[in-house]
Motif scaffolding. Structure first.
Motif, PDB file in Angstrom:
ATOM      1  N   ALA A 150      -1.530   2.382  -2.649  1.00 45.25           N
ATOM      2  CA  ALA A 150      -2.141   1.449  -3.592  1.00 45.25           C
ATOM      3  C   ALA A 150      -3.215   0.667  -2.875  1.00 45.25           C
ATOM      4  CB  ALA A 150      -1.082   0.501  -4.146  1.00 45.25           C
ATOM      5  N   MET A 178     -16.196   6.360   6.049  1.00 45.91           N
ATOM      6  CA  MET A 178     -15.682   6.136   4.704  1.00 45.91           C
ATOM      7  C   MET A 178     -14.224   6.563   4.684  1.00 45.91           C
ATOM      8  SD  MET A 178     -17.925   4.827   2.823  1.00 45.91           S
ATOM      9  CE  MET A 178     -19.678   4.489   2.858  1.00 45.91           C
ATOM     10  N   TRP A 224     -18.190  -0.021   3.996  1.00 42.14           N
ATOM     11  CA  TRP A 224     -17.529   1.277   3.844  1.00 42.14           C
ATOM     12  C   TRP A 224     -16.405   1.182   2.829  1.00 42.14           C
ATOM     13  CZ3 TRP A 224     -17.858  -0.551   9.174  1.00 42.14           C
ATOM     14  CH2 TRP A 224     -18.993  -0.050   9.835  1.00 42.14           C
ATOM     15  N   ASN A 225     -15.972   2.356   2.333  1.00 38.87           N
ATOM     16  CA  ASN A 225     -14.743   2.389   1.536  1.00 38.87           C
ATOM     17  C   ASN A 225     -13.574   2.145   2.471  1.00 38.87           C
ATOM     18  OD1 ASN A 225     -16.259   3.269  -0.605  1.00 38.87           O
ATOM     19  ND2 ASN A 225     -15.886   5.429  -0.177  1.00 38.87           N
ATOM     20  N   THR A 226     -12.787   1.141   2.174  1.00 41.47           N
ATOM     21  CA  THR A 226     -11.620   0.897   3.011  1.00 41.47           C
ATOM     22  C   THR A 226     -10.413   0.718   2.112  1.00 41.47           C
ATOM     23  OG1 THR A 226     -12.095  -1.459   2.970  1.00 41.47           O
ATOM     24  CG2 THR A 226     -12.872  -0.239   4.879  1.00 41.47           C
ATOM     25  N   LEU A 227      -9.237   0.905   2.683  1.00 39.70           N
ATOM     26  CA  LEU A 227      -8.027   0.617   1.918  1.00 39.70           C
ATOM     27  C   LEU A 227      -7.836  -0.898   1.836  1.00 39.70           C
ATOM     28  CD1 LEU A 227      -5.669   1.956   0.463  1.00 39.70           C
ATOM     29  CD2 LEU A 227      -4.376   1.878   2.577  1.00 39.70           C
ATOM     30  N   HIS A 228      -8.245  -1.582   2.888  1.00 38.87           N
ATOM     31  CA  HIS A 228      -8.146  -3.044   2.916  1.00 38.87           C
ATOM     32  C   HIS A 228      -9.020  -3.630   1.808  1.00 38.87           C
ATOM     33  CE1 HIS A 228      -8.324  -7.142   4.407  1.00 38.87           C
ATOM     34  NE2 HIS A 228      -7.338  -6.847   5.225  1.00 38.87           N
ATOM     35  N   GLN A 229      -8.533  -4.648   1.129  1.00 43.99           N
ATOM     36  CA  GLN A 229      -9.317  -5.238   0.041  1.00 43.99           C
ATOM     37  C   GLN A 229     -10.498  -6.036   0.578  1.00 43.99           C
ATOM     38  OE1 GLN A 229      -6.074  -5.973   0.673  1.00 43.99           O
ATOM     39  NE2 GLN A 229      -5.620  -8.113   0.276  1.00 43.99           N
ATOM     40  N   GLY A 230     -11.429  -6.295  -0.306  1.00 44.43           N
ATOM     41  CA  GLY A 230     -12.622  -7.047   0.062  1.00 44.43           C
ATOM     42  C   GLY A 230     -12.322  -8.521   0.277  1.00 44.43           C
ATOM     43  N   VAL A 257      -3.290   2.498   8.328  1.00 40.70           N
ATOM     44  CA  VAL A 257      -4.278   3.532   8.026  1.00 40.70           C
ATOM     45  C   VAL A 257      -5.465   3.308   8.955  1.00 40.70           C
ATOM     46  CG1 VAL A 257      -3.630   3.889   5.614  1.00 40.70           C
ATOM     47  CG2 VAL A 257      -5.279   2.113   6.204  1.00 40.70           C
ATOM     48  N   TRP A 258      -6.191   4.398   9.204  1.00 37.52           N
ATOM     49  CA  TRP A 258      -7.356   4.262  10.089  1.00 37.52           C
ATOM     50  C   TRP A 258      -8.595   3.975   9.256  1.00 37.52           C
ATOM     51  CZ3 TRP A 258      -6.531   3.515  15.041  1.00 37.52           C
ATOM     52  CH2 TRP A 258      -5.352   3.981  15.599  1.00 37.52           C
ATOM     53  N   THR A 301       2.095   2.165   3.163  1.00 37.13           N
ATOM     54  CA  THR A 301       1.970   2.671   4.528  1.00 37.13           C
ATOM     55  C   THR A 301       1.869   1.508   5.502  1.00 37.13           C
ATOM     56  OG1 THR A 301       0.651   4.039   6.014  1.00 37.13           O
ATOM     57  CG2 THR A 301      -0.541   2.853   4.315  1.00 37.13           C
ATOM     58  N   TRP A 338       0.829  -1.212   0.000  1.00 36.66           N
ATOM     59  CA  TRP A 338       0.000   0.000   0.000  1.00 36.66           C
ATOM     60  C   TRP A 338       0.863   1.263   0.000  1.00 36.66           C
ATOM     61  CZ3 TRP A 338      -3.500  -1.528   4.741  1.00 36.66           C
ATOM     62  CH2 TRP A 338      -4.434  -2.479   4.331  1.00 36.66           C
TER      63      TRP A 338
END
Lengths: 253, 144
Positions: free
Chosen positions: B122, B35, A187-193, A131-132, A128, A126
């Motif tokens: 990413a 979000m 929710w939108n997350t950085l973590h994948q589904g 992330v929160w 980082t 990613w």
């Protein structure tokens, strides 16, 4: 729930008797360890050697063979702990209380491993460490819940009272479990589904999936082994003045 | 089942339902704050904050990545398959950054409506496959 067939009831009644539990788990233990190794070794070999590298991540993706089973276990153990806690609260079964508290530190360890391995992977992939987003934050809350359970249990001297307090805390925290699971969809997350539990089409190639499932099964076995060992110790400590413990020690001496 | 046990069971069930309800309402009211990023459509519709840092997520549009000054600054377009937003970023891109890949950028909109990113992360997708399988997927035209 209110109509439990007689043989099932008798089975649980017998399992819940401390001397029977102690003797049975002692006999089961070697088999569990063998089964654990039979799952772990092919899982590790398959995941680290046989499985092909990923088309995007190369070899870095192999951390899923630790990360994903750990994260699954962190949720699974919490549900076991809360269920055992509820059984202890309602039926006042000593063994259920012991299973609940014996699960806590193992669950906390798996949660910690999931967070750390995810962080190590996140830095190169990613960009980082942390992330929160909803998934990472809710998993961190799960770690705090586990630590809260362990701390609360240690803070109360009377272990039956401590078990009741801990069970209520665990049950309040149950609400976090679906939040963790569905966070990546709500929710939108950085973590994948989700990859594996997604039913419509497999998102992971079968050569990568098989070792992952082996590792997941091995982790479950490890949990059973570690939890039973802790439960046996806790049982001995709680029952140190009971007749069966004295009789058993005299027989072994 | 003995009445005392039934009562305890009902109390526990009520407690779990109560907590779930309370948390459910709390999450619903904080939904926007949970979000992690805004979509490009949100930005195009003016839903994103004007003068503050916020995170923008989307897919890097194929063929849009360019380095206009031949320097470290990259410019690319992000899309959520309906609206596009132009992003500028000076810095090191993560390993998984490439065209067609999902990313999340942290930054703010400038007066031109360009999103100036201070950080680019990413977003990995949930697909895992060997390189050969990927190659054969690309080979067949009907695959999306």
């Amino acid at each position: 729930m209110f109509l439990i067939p007689d043989p099932v009831g008798r089975f649980f009644h017998r399992m819940a008797s401390p001397p029977h539990f102690y003797a049975l788990t002692e006999k089961l233990m070697p088999w569990l360890v063998v089964l654990f190794l039979l799952l772990l070794l092919p899982g590790l070999y398959g995941g680290l050697v046989l499985a092909p590298p990923d088309y995007q991540q190369g070899d870095s993706y192999r951390i899923i063979y630790i990360h994903v089973p750990s994260a699954w276990m962190s949720l699974f153990i919490y549900m076991v702990m809360a269920t055992a806690g509820a059984i202890g609260l309602v039926w006042r079964i000593k063994l259920a209380e012991i299973v609940a508290i014996s699960s806590a530190s193992i669950g906390a360890s798996f949660t910690f491993i999931a967070l750390v391995t995810g962080s190590l992977w996140g830095k190169p992939m990613w960009g980082t460490w942390w992330v929160w987003d909803a998934r990472l934050t809710s998993e961190l809350i799960l770690l705090f819940l586990y630590l809260g359970v362990i701390g609360l249990y240690g803070a109360i001297d009377d272990k039956r009272t401590a078990s009741k307090a801990v069970a209520i805390l665990a049950l309040v925290g149950v609400v976090n479990i679906p939040i963790i699971h569905y966070s990546v969809e709500w929710w939108n997350t950085l973590h994948q589904g989700p990859t594996v539990t997604k039913m419509d089409k497999p998102s992971i190639h079968v050569s990568m999936l098989v070792p992952l499932l082996l590792m997941a099964a091995a982790f479950k076995l490890y949990y059973v082994i570690a939890m039973l060992q802790r439960a046996r110790l806790e049982l001995l400590q709680r029952e140190r003045n009971a007749q069966w413990v004295k009789a058993m020690l005299e027989k072994r001496a | 089942m003995k009445p005392a046990r039934r009562q305890r069971l009902i109390l526990i069930a009520l407690m779990v339902i109560g907590v779930a309800g309370a948390v459910g309402f709390a999450l619903k009211s904080f939904n926007d704050n949970l979000m992690y990023f805004f979509s490009t459509t949100d930005v195009a519709d003016g839903k994103a904050p004007k003068d503050n840092l916020f995170r923008l997520g989307g897919m890097v549009v194929k063929g849009s990545v360019e380095r206009p000054n031949k320097g470290i600054m990259v410019r690319f377009k992000l899309s959520d398959f309906s609206k596009e937003v132009t992003v500028e970023y000076s810095g090191i891109l993560p390993d998984l950054f490439r065209e067609g890949q999902g990313i999340v950028a942290n930054g703010k909109l400038d007066s031109r409506g360009v999103f100036v990113a201070e950080e680019v992360l990413a977003k990995h997708d949930e697909n895992y496959m060997p390189p050969e399988v990927k190659a054969s997927l690309k080979g067949s035209v009907n695959q999306k």
